[in-house]
Design a protein around this motif. Structure first.
Motif, PDB file in Angstrom:
ATOM      1  N   ASN A 133       3.211  -4.061  -1.556  1.00 19.83           N
ATOM      2  CA  ASN A 133       2.026  -4.331  -1.550  1.00 19.83           C
ATOM      3  C   ASN A 133       0.896  -5.080  -1.680  1.00 19.83           C
ATOM      4  OD1 ASN A 133      -1.404  -3.198  -1.492  1.00 19.83           O
ATOM      5  ND2 ASN A 133       0.234  -1.024  -0.265  1.00 19.83           N
ATOM      6  N   THR A 134       0.403  -6.334  -0.580  1.00 23.76           N
ATOM      7  CA  THR A 134      -1.052  -6.767  -0.815  1.00 23.76           C
ATOM      8  C   THR A 134      -1.666  -6.914  -1.774  1.00 23.76           C
ATOM      9  OG1 THR A 134      -0.384  -8.479   1.283  1.00 23.76           O
ATOM     10  CG2 THR A 134      -1.655  -8.495   0.407  1.00 23.76           C
ATOM     11  N   MET A 135      -2.324  -5.302  -1.633  1.00 24.40           N
ATOM     12  CA  MET A 135      -3.427  -5.001  -2.487  1.00 24.40           C
ATOM     13  C   MET A 135      -2.986  -4.878  -4.358  1.00 24.40           C
ATOM     14  SD  MET A 135      -6.490  -4.398  -0.843  1.00 24.40           S
ATOM     15  CE  MET A 135      -6.446  -4.895   0.666  1.00 24.40           C
ATOM     16  N   ALA A 136      -1.366  -4.449  -4.082  1.00 20.71           N
ATOM     17  CA  ALA A 136      -1.422  -4.191  -5.807  1.00 20.71           C
ATOM     18  C   ALA A 136      -1.147  -5.535  -5.843  1.00 20.71           C
ATOM     19  CB  ALA A 136       0.477  -3.939  -5.445  1.00 20.71           C
ATOM     20  N   LEU A 137      -0.845  -6.672  -5.426  1.00 20.86           N
ATOM     21  CA  LEU A 137      -0.447  -8.210  -5.951  1.00 20.86           C
ATOM     22  C   LEU A 137      -2.354  -8.348  -6.571  1.00 20.86           C
ATOM     23  CD1 LEU A 137       1.181 -10.267  -6.506  1.00 20.86           C
ATOM     24  CD2 LEU A 137       1.221 -10.771  -4.841  1.00 20.86           C
ATOM     25  N   ILE A 138      -2.867  -8.477  -5.167  1.00 17.85           N
ATOM     26  CA  ILE A 138      -3.913  -8.175  -5.379  1.00 17.85           C
ATOM     27  C   ILE A 138      -5.112  -7.784  -6.760  1.00 17.85           C
ATOM     28  CG2 ILE A 138      -6.507  -8.350  -4.603  1.00 17.85           C
ATOM     29  CD1 ILE A 138      -5.369  -8.981  -2.071  1.00 17.85           C
ATOM     30  N   SER A 139      -4.736  -6.905  -7.453  1.00 16.85           N
ATOM     31  CA  SER A 139      -4.775  -5.723  -8.333  1.00 16.85           C
ATOM     32  C   SER A 139      -4.832  -6.319  -9.373  1.00 16.85           C
ATOM     33  CB  SER A 139      -4.994  -4.781  -8.081  1.00 16.85           C
ATOM     34  OG  SER A 139      -4.895  -3.452  -9.190  1.00 16.85           O
ATOM     35  N   LEU A 140      -3.482  -7.522  -9.788  1.00 19.24           N
ATOM     36  CA  LEU A 140      -3.428  -7.911 -10.554  1.00 19.24           C
ATOM     37  C   LEU A 140      -3.034  -8.991 -11.414  1.00 19.24           C
ATOM     38  CD1 LEU A 140      -0.697  -6.896 -12.773  1.00 19.24           C
ATOM     39  CD2 LEU A 140       0.602  -8.716 -11.290  1.00 19.24           C
ATOM     40  N   ILE A 141      -3.808  -9.666 -10.467  1.00 15.88           N
ATOM     41  CA  ILE A 141      -4.152 -10.606 -10.063  1.00 15.88           C
ATOM     42  C   ILE A 141      -5.786 -10.728 -10.468  1.00 15.88           C
ATOM     43  CG2 ILE A 141      -4.994 -12.922  -9.053  1.00 15.88           C
ATOM     44  CD1 ILE A 141      -2.529 -13.130  -6.910  1.00 15.88           C
ATOM     45  N   ALA A 142      -6.742  -9.836  -9.324  1.00 13.55           N
ATOM     46  CA  ALA A 142      -8.041  -9.684 -10.268  1.00 13.55           C
ATOM     47  C   ALA A 142      -7.989  -9.170 -11.050  1.00 13.55           C
ATOM     48  CB  ALA A 142      -8.308  -8.797  -9.084  1.00 13.55           C
ATOM     49  N   GLY A 143      -6.577  -8.367 -11.920  1.00 12.89           N
ATOM     50  CA  GLY A 143      -6.991  -8.026 -13.700  1.00 12.89           C
ATOM     51  C   GLY A 143      -7.020  -8.929 -13.942  1.00 12.89           C
ATOM     52  N   ILE A 144      -5.785  -9.807 -14.111  1.00 15.75           N
ATOM     53  CA  ILE A 144      -5.601 -11.203 -15.218  1.00 15.75           C
ATOM     54  C   ILE A 144      -7.256 -11.685 -14.938  1.00 15.75           C
ATOM     55  CG2 ILE A 144      -4.555 -13.161 -15.221  1.00 15.75           C
ATOM     56  CD1 ILE A 144      -2.574 -11.437 -14.042  1.00 15.75           C
ATOM     57  N   LEU A 145      -7.534 -12.307 -13.931  1.00 17.25           N
ATOM     58  CA  LEU A 145      -8.820 -13.096 -13.794  1.00 17.25           C
ATOM     59  C   LEU A 145     -10.232 -12.084 -14.510  1.00 17.25           C
ATOM     60  CD1 LEU A 145      -9.050 -14.574 -10.068  1.00 17.25           C
ATOM     61  CD2 LEU A 145      -8.406 -15.766 -12.535  1.00 17.25           C
TER      62      LEU A 145
END
Length: 94
Positions: A9-21
């Motif tokens: 899921n693309t949103m899951a990947l965005i969530s992980l990257i945003a969490g790291i940011l």
């Protein structure tokens, strides 16, 4: 036997990257984006009937986002209490 390919899921990947940011470069914005996209991703994954994966990434983004928001709120509270304590110690010259 061919198994169906499960897409991440693309949103899951965005969530992980945003969490790291949120923990590195953009604390407020990254954390809020991680929380919003994490909830959206988990809902999409649940509704996908097994064709999408990435629940762990979405959950990690949610955890990082909520932890950073909590720490930011705690920091603001401590700052306000510290300034209030300093103002309480200053003599009143009225």
């Amino acid at each position: 036997m061919n198994l169906p390919v499960r897409q991440t899921n693309t949103m899951a990947l965005i969530s992980l990257i945003a969490g790291i940011l949120g923990w590195t470069a953009l604390p407020a914005l990254g954390s809020i984006v991680a929380i919003i996209t994490g909830h959206m991703a988990r809902g999409e994954i649940r509704r996908s009937a097994g064709t999408q994966e990435g629940d762990g990434m979405a959950l990690a983004g949610l955890i990082m986002g909520y932890l950073m928001v909590g720490l930011c709120l705690l920091g603001i509270l401590l700052f306000v209490l510290f300034i209030g304590g300093l103002l309480w110690m200053v003599p009143n010259y009225s």
